[in-house]
Design a protein around this motif. Structure first.
Motif, PDB file in Angstrom:
ATOM      1  N   UNK A  85      26.609  -7.100 -27.325  1.00 30.84           N
ATOM      2  CA  UNK A  85      26.257  -7.863 -28.518  1.00 30.84           C
ATOM      3  C   UNK A  85      26.590  -7.048 -29.776  1.00 30.84           C
ATOM      4  N   UNK A  86      26.251  -5.765 -29.737  1.00 34.41           N
ATOM      5  CA  UNK A  86      26.521  -4.892 -30.884  1.00 34.41           C
ATOM      6  C   UNK A  86      28.023  -4.788 -31.151  1.00 34.41           C
ATOM      7  N   UNK A  87      28.808  -4.658 -30.097  1.00 37.17           N
ATOM      8  CA  UNK A  87      30.262  -4.523 -30.252  1.00 37.17           C
ATOM      9  C   UNK A  87      30.847  -5.797 -30.868  1.00 37.17           C
ATOM     10  N   UNK A  88      30.355  -6.948 -30.392  1.00 37.90           N
ATOM     11  CA  UNK A  88      30.837  -8.214 -30.962  1.00 37.90           C
ATOM     12  C   UNK A  88      30.445  -8.344 -32.425  1.00 37.90           C
ATOM     13  N   UNK A  89      29.206  -7.903 -32.723  1.00 36.40           N
ATOM     14  CA  UNK A  89      28.716  -7.968 -34.106  1.00 36.40           C
ATOM     15  C   UNK A  89      29.559  -7.104 -35.042  1.00 36.40           C
ATOM     16  N   UNK A  90      29.904  -5.904 -34.571  1.00 37.85           N
ATOM     17  CA  UNK A  90      30.719  -5.004 -35.396  1.00 37.85           C
ATOM     18  C   UNK A  90      32.047  -5.675 -35.729  1.00 37.85           C
ATOM     19  N   UNK A  91      32.613  -6.320 -34.735  1.00 39.76           N
ATOM     20  CA  UNK A  91      33.884  -6.992 -34.939  1.00 39.76           C
ATOM     21  C   UNK A  91      33.707  -8.197 -35.875  1.00 39.76           C
ATOM     22  N   UNK A  92      32.695  -9.035 -35.590  1.00 44.44           N
ATOM     23  CA  UNK A  92      32.537 -10.281 -36.344  1.00 44.44           C
ATOM     24  C   UNK A  92      32.075 -10.043 -37.779  1.00 44.44           C
ATOM     25  N   UNK A  93      31.138  -9.104 -37.959  1.00 45.97           N
ATOM     26  CA  UNK A  93      30.559  -8.930 -39.297  1.00 45.97           C
ATOM     27  C   UNK A  93      31.287  -7.893 -40.136  1.00 45.97           C
ATOM     28  N   UNK A  94      31.897  -6.916 -39.487  1.00 43.69           N
ATOM     29  CA  UNK A  94      32.535  -5.851 -40.269  1.00 43.69           C
ATOM     30  C   UNK A  94      34.039  -5.769 -40.017  1.00 43.69           C
ATOM     31  N   UNK A  95      34.556  -6.624 -39.140  1.00 48.75           N
ATOM     32  CA  UNK A  95      35.991  -6.595 -38.850  1.00 48.75           C
ATOM     33  C   UNK A  95      36.432  -5.310 -38.167  1.00 48.75           C
ATOM     34  N   UNK A  96      35.463  -4.619 -37.532  1.00 53.71           N
ATOM     35  CA  UNK A  96      35.786  -3.342 -36.874  1.00 53.71           C
ATOM     36  C   UNK A  96      36.704  -3.588 -35.669  1.00 53.71           C
ATOM     37  N   UNK A  97      37.699  -2.755 -35.534  1.00 51.02           N
ATOM     38  CA  UNK A  97      38.555  -2.780 -34.347  1.00 51.02           C
ATOM     39  C   UNK A  97      37.890  -1.892 -33.304  1.00 51.02           C
ATOM     40  N   UNK A  98      37.786  -2.380 -32.072  1.00 52.11           N
ATOM     41  CA  UNK A  98      37.103  -1.603 -31.040  1.00 52.11           C
ATOM     42  C   UNK A  98      38.079  -1.332 -29.895  1.00 52.11           C
ATOM     43  N   UNK A  99      38.238  -0.051 -29.569  1.00 53.93           N
ATOM     44  CA  UNK A  99      39.146   0.385 -28.506  1.00 53.93           C
ATOM     45  C   UNK A  99      38.248   0.973 -27.435  1.00 53.93           C
ATOM     46  N   UNK A 100      38.128   0.279 -26.299  1.00 52.35           N
ATOM     47  CA  UNK A 100      37.102   0.699 -25.357  1.00 52.35           C
ATOM     48  C   UNK A 100      37.626   0.863 -23.947  1.00 52.35           C
ATOM     49  N   UNK A 101      37.167   1.919 -23.268  1.00 53.80           N
ATOM     50  CA  UNK A 101      37.523   2.059 -21.862  1.00 53.80           C
ATOM     51  C   UNK A 101      36.304   1.691 -21.027  1.00 53.80           C
ATOM     52  N   UNK A 102      36.566   1.129 -19.878  1.00 53.46           N
ATOM     53  CA  UNK A 102      35.466   0.801 -18.970  1.00 53.46           C
ATOM     54  C   UNK A 102      36.007   0.685 -17.557  1.00 53.46           C
ATOM     55  N   UNK A 103      35.144   0.958 -16.576  1.00 51.51           N
ATOM     56  CA  UNK A 103      35.508   0.683 -15.180  1.00 51.51           C
ATOM     57  C   UNK A 103      34.843  -0.602 -14.715  1.00 51.51           C
ATOM     58  N   UNK A 104      34.053  -1.232 -15.609  1.00 54.28           N
ATOM     59  CA  UNK A 104      33.393  -2.492 -15.242  1.00 54.28           C
ATOM     60  C   UNK A 104      34.291  -3.648 -15.668  1.00 54.28           C
ATOM     61  N   UNK A 105      34.908  -4.281 -14.690  1.00 54.67           N
ATOM     62  CA  UNK A 105      35.912  -5.281 -15.041  1.00 54.67           C
ATOM     63  C   UNK A 105      35.275  -6.567 -15.555  1.00 54.67           C
ATOM     64  N   UNK A 106      34.021  -6.836 -15.166  1.00 52.52           N
ATOM     65  CA  UNK A 106      33.324  -7.994 -15.741  1.00 52.52           C
ATOM     66  C   UNK A 106      33.119  -7.777 -17.238  1.00 52.52           C
ATOM     67  N   UNK A 107      32.892  -6.518 -17.590  1.00 55.99           N
ATOM     68  CA  UNK A 107      32.694  -6.176 -18.995  1.00 55.99           C
ATOM     69  C   UNK A 107      33.989  -6.379 -19.788  1.00 55.99           C
ATOM     70  N   UNK A 108      35.093  -5.907 -19.202  1.00 55.18           N
ATOM     71  CA  UNK A 108      36.391  -6.058 -19.863  1.00 55.18           C
ATOM     72  C   UNK A 108      36.711  -7.544 -20.032  1.00 55.18           C
ATOM     73  N   UNK A 109      36.409  -8.325 -19.001  1.00 52.90           N
ATOM     74  CA  UNK A 109      36.698  -9.756 -19.015  1.00 52.90           C
ATOM     75  C   UNK A 109      35.887 -10.455 -20.110  1.00 52.90           C
TER      76      UNK A 109
END
Ligand SMILES: Nc1ncnc2c1ncn2[C@@H]1O[C@H](COP(=O)(O)OP(=O)(O)OP(=O)(O)O)[C@@H](O)[C@H]1O
Ligand SMILES: [Mg+2]
Length: 261
Positions: free
Chosen positions: A180-204
């Motif tokens: 939720x926080x990552x989406x908020x950063x993008x939606x409210x502040x236009x932040x670009x987020x570059x993220x690594x994860x091994x959780x593919x549900x998360x990536x999806x």
């Protein structure tokens, strides 16, 4: 939208006693402003090494890249001004208090003492850390600790936030909060987020676009749907099957030639 990160032929070889290790062999990528990019790949694929280069913690041994127009090699200070970075494992002193850690981070970014205190309070509210400000860092739970790492990385309101496995070890509730926080950063502040994860549900769920690296090179990239269609055989394919097909560690779709790795 304009590219905020572009890398061409980015490479890093480590010299070791037993010979050279080509951690990143050739990474080409473009990330648009305001995009959430999922950077995936098996253990040892070169994800952390790429992130460390893009945040200027490590010098490339080949290729070039810019972040918000600043060149990694000729303008590392410019890159650092626009980037926030949360490392795969934090390196914070466990004896230090949470408030002190946040204020020190502000001071590192050249805020005055009172500005740094105000910013620490703001970040604590945003990341739900207010009740923990007087605790020692060593006494935080894994999820609380992760929220502190992210608060610190946001101190200077970066345009680009690099997160290396931010949700590893988090319980489902903390993970949902972080999404939720990552989406908020993008939606409210236009932040670009570059993220690594091994959780593919998360990536999806989270990423607008995925880049899959394997053995130091980009093996595939596209939206989650496009990759499922291309490598998993249909839109109903799981990202897990898609990932395994791309990295050559699982079945390739019947109607396409084997995926080269
Ligand atoms: N300082 C170093 N010296 C020598 N080899 C290194 C160094 N840092 C990384 N490597 C090697 O480079 C390769 C890529 O490592 P990297 O940490 O970038 O992988 P990763 O994709 O982040 O993996 P993981 O998913 O396990 O975090 C690995 O083989 C690793 O052992
Ligand atoms: Mg890593």
């Amino acid at each position: 939208m304009a590219a905020v990160i572009s890398a061409a032929g980015l490479a890093r070889t480590f010299r070791t006693k037993t010979g050279p290790v080509e951690a990143v062999r050739c990474v080409d990528l473009t990330v648009r402003e305001g995009e959430i990019l999922g950077f995936l790949g098996p253990n040892g694929a070169g994800k952390t090494t790429t992130l460390r280069m893009l945040t200027t913690l490590l010098k490339p041994t080949g290729g070039a890249a810019t972040v918000a127009g600043h060149d990694l090699v000729t303008d590392p200070a410019g890159v650092r001004r626009v980037c926030g970075y949360v490392a795969q494992s934090g390196g914070v002193d466990p004896q230090v208090g949470v408030r002190e850690e946040l204020v020190t981070q502000g001071r590192l970014y050249r805020l005055s003492r009172s500005e740094a205190v105000a910013r620490a309070g703001e970040l604590a509210r945003e990341l739900d850390l207010t009740d923990l400000l007087d605790r020692r860092v060593g006494a935080l739970s894994g999820g609380q600790r992760r929220r502190l790492d992210i608060a610190m990385a946001l101190t200077h309101r970066p345009r680009v936030l690099f997160l290396d496995e931010p949700t590893t070890g988090l319980d489902p509730g903390s993970r949902a909060d972080l999404w939720e926080l990552i989406r908020q950063l993008r939606d409210e502040h236009g932040t670009t987020v570059f993220l690594t994860t091994h959780y593919l549900d998360e990536a999806d769920a989270l990423a607008d676009r995925l880049v899959i690296v394997d053995r130091g090179v980009v093996a595939a990239e596209g939206t989650p749907s496009a990759l499922k269609l291309e490598y998993g055989g249909s839109l109903d394919a799981t990202l897990q099957d898609t990932f395994l097909a791309v990295t050559g560690r699982g079945p390739a779709p019947a109607d396409s030639s084997p995926v080269a790795v």
